[in-house]
Design a protein around this motif. Structure first.
Motif, PDB file in Angstrom:
ATOM      1  N   PHE A 118     -68.673   2.400 -12.319  1.00 20.84           N
ATOM      2  CA  PHE A 118     -68.348   1.026 -12.718  1.00 20.84           C
ATOM      3  C   PHE A 118     -69.601   0.163 -12.577  1.00 20.84           C
ATOM      4  N   THR A 119     -69.838  -0.691 -13.564  1.00 15.37           N
ATOM      5  CA  THR A 119     -71.048  -1.528 -13.538  1.00 15.37           C
ATOM      6  C   THR A 119     -70.750  -2.987 -13.207  1.00 15.37           C
ATOM      7  N   ILE A 120     -69.549  -3.470 -13.553  1.00 16.71           N
ATOM      8  CA  ILE A 120     -69.174  -4.855 -13.245  1.00 16.71           C
ATOM      9  C   ILE A 120     -68.335  -4.822 -11.971  1.00 16.71           C
ATOM     10  N   VAL A 121     -69.009  -4.943 -10.837  1.00 18.77           N
ATOM     11  CA  VAL A 121     -68.376  -4.779  -9.527  1.00 18.77           C
ATOM     12  C   VAL A 121     -68.790  -5.932  -8.623  1.00 18.77           C
ATOM     13  N   SER A 122     -67.852  -6.498  -7.904  1.00 19.94           N
ATOM     14  CA  SER A 122     -68.165  -7.545  -6.932  1.00 19.94           C
ATOM     15  C   SER A 122     -66.982  -7.732  -5.984  1.00 19.94           C
ATOM     16  N   MET A 123     -67.159  -8.621  -5.028  1.00 18.47           N
ATOM     17  CA  MET A 123     -66.074  -9.027  -4.131  1.00 18.47           C
ATOM     18  C   MET A 123     -65.470 -10.313  -4.662  1.00 18.47           C
ATOM     19  N   SER A 124     -64.175 -10.484  -4.515  1.00 17.76           N
ATOM     20  CA  SER A 124     -63.511 -11.700  -4.975  1.00 17.76           C
ATOM     21  C   SER A 124     -63.360 -12.696  -3.834  1.00 17.76           C
ATOM     22  N   GLY A 125     -63.692 -13.949  -4.115  1.00 18.21           N
ATOM     23  CA  GLY A 125     -63.502 -15.014  -3.135  1.00 18.21           C
ATOM     24  C   GLY A 125     -64.239 -14.727  -1.845  1.00 18.21           C
ATOM     25  N   SER A 126     -63.546 -14.911  -0.726  1.00 23.31           N
ATOM     26  CA  SER A 126     -64.121 -14.626   0.589  1.00 23.31           C
ATOM     27  C   SER A 126     -63.702 -13.239   1.087  1.00 23.31           C
TER      28      SER A 126
END
Length: 282
Positions: free
Chosen positions: A239-247
Motif C-alpha cells: 500500500f502506498t497511501i498510508v497514514s494514521m488518522s487523527g490522533s
C-alpha cells in the motif's frame, strides 16, 4: 428515528501552531467513510431527563458523552424542553481517530433540528457544534473537505476516485488530549496539503502518497509503538497511501484494489487488530 453516523479519516493533518486558548490551529484534509454507527433517537414526552445508552462496553461508563453534550448545547441555544432517549449502536472503534464521538454528536444535532422543526441552518448548527467538539462541524457537512482552524473552517474539495479504505487499529486506543499535550515536542511531518488536494482532484495516487502526512503520528507512536508497526506492515504489503488518522490509534491505507484490501483485512484480523474495510464517501 434512526440515523447513520459516519466515520472519517484525516488524509493529512498539519499542526500550524498553539493558540492562546491552548487549542492547536490545524490544517487537515478530511474524508468521510461509509463506515457508520447507527443512532436511534426518540422523544420522551414524560421523561424528566434525556438518556444516552451504548452497546459498546468501553463507552457505557463514560462520564461525558458528546451526544448528551450536543443535545444540551442545542437546548441552550433553542430553549426547548423536550427530552430524548438516544441509543448508540457502535461500529466505529472507540479512541481510534475516526471521529465516532463527534459524528454521533453531529447527527443528534441534525435529528433534534428535524424532529423539533427548529429550522436551524447548517451555519447555525456549525456555530453550536464547534462548542461541542472540534470535529463536530465537519460531520455536519460530511463531505470531503479542507478543514482549518480548530475545525470550524470547512472548504469542500473534489475527489475523483472512490477509494477502498482499510483501517487497522491496535486494541489500545489513545487519548486525543494526551497526544496533543506532547505534540509540540516532536518534529513535524512534511505535509503538503495543496498536493493532497490536487492529487485527490486528479486521481493522482503518486502525488497523494508523496504529499500526505500527520504531525501527530510521531507523538502518538511514542505512546503506542504498535502504530508504527502497523504503518510499516501496510507499506510492506504494497500500500502506498498510508497514514494514521487523527490522533490515533487507527492506521489506514487507501487503495483502488478491493481484493487486496479484503485479503489484508483477513491478515490483520488474525493478528488480533481491530479491522474495518470500507470506502470513502464522495
Amino acid at each position: 428515528m434512526i440515523i447513520k453516523s459516519y466515520a472519517k479519516i484525516n488524509l493529512s493533518l498539519k499542526v500550524i501552531g498553539l493558540r492562546p486558548d491552548d487549542y492547536h490551529d490545524l490544517q487537515m484534509v478530511m474524508l468521510p467513510l461509509d463506515l457508520f454507527d447507527a443512532i436511534e433517537i426518540e422523544k420522551m414526552p414524560f421523561s424528566p431527563d434525556s438518556f444516552v445508552t451504548c452497546d459498546d462496553i468501553e463507552l457505557a461508563n463514560l462520564k461525558e458523552n458528546l451526544c448528551k453534550k450536543s443535545l444540551e448545547a442545542m437546548r441552550a441555544k433553542y430553549k426547548f424542553k423536550d427530552n430524548f432517549t438516544i441509543r448508540i449502536h457502535k461500529e466505529i472503534p472507540f479512541a481510534s481517530g475516526l471521529g465516532g464521538g463527534s459524528s454521533n454528536a453531529a447527527v443528534v444535532m441534525l435529528a433534534v433540528n428535524q424532529m423539533l422543526h427548529l429550522k436551524a441552518t447548517n451555519e447555525d448548527l456549525i456555530e453550536v457544534g464547534k462548542t461541542v467538539g472540534a470535529d463536530v462541524p465537519f460531520f455536519l457537512v460530511n463531505k470531503p473537505a479542507l478543514v482549518e482552524g480548530i475545525g470550524e473552517r470547512i472548504t469542500p474539495i473534489k475527489v475523483k476516485t472512490q477509494y477502498e479504505c482499510l483501517i487497522v487499529k491496535p486494541q489500545q486506543g489513545l487519548s486525543t488530549r494526551e497526544v496533543y499535550a506532547i505534540s509540540d515536542k516532536f518534529q513535524k511531518a512534511r505535509v503538503d496539503t495543496d498536493g493532497v488536494i490536487k492529487g485527490l482532484a486528479n486521481g493522482d495516487d503518486t502525488l497523494i502518497a508523496k504529499s500526505l502526512g500527520n504531525d501527530l503520528m510521531l507523538p502518538a507512536e511514542s505512546l503506542l509503538p504498535d502504530i508504527g508497526v502497523v504503518y510499516d506492515s501496510l507499506c510492506k504489503d504494497g500500500f502506498t497511501i498510508v497514514s494514521m488518522s487523527g490522533s490515533g490509534s487507527s492506521v489506514f491505507a487507501l487503495s483502488r484494489d478491493n481484493h487486496k484490501c479484503h485479503e489484508a483485512a483477513k491478515k490483520y484480523t488474525k493478528q488480533g487488530y481491530i479491522v474495518r474495510h470500507c470506502k470513502i464517501l464522495l
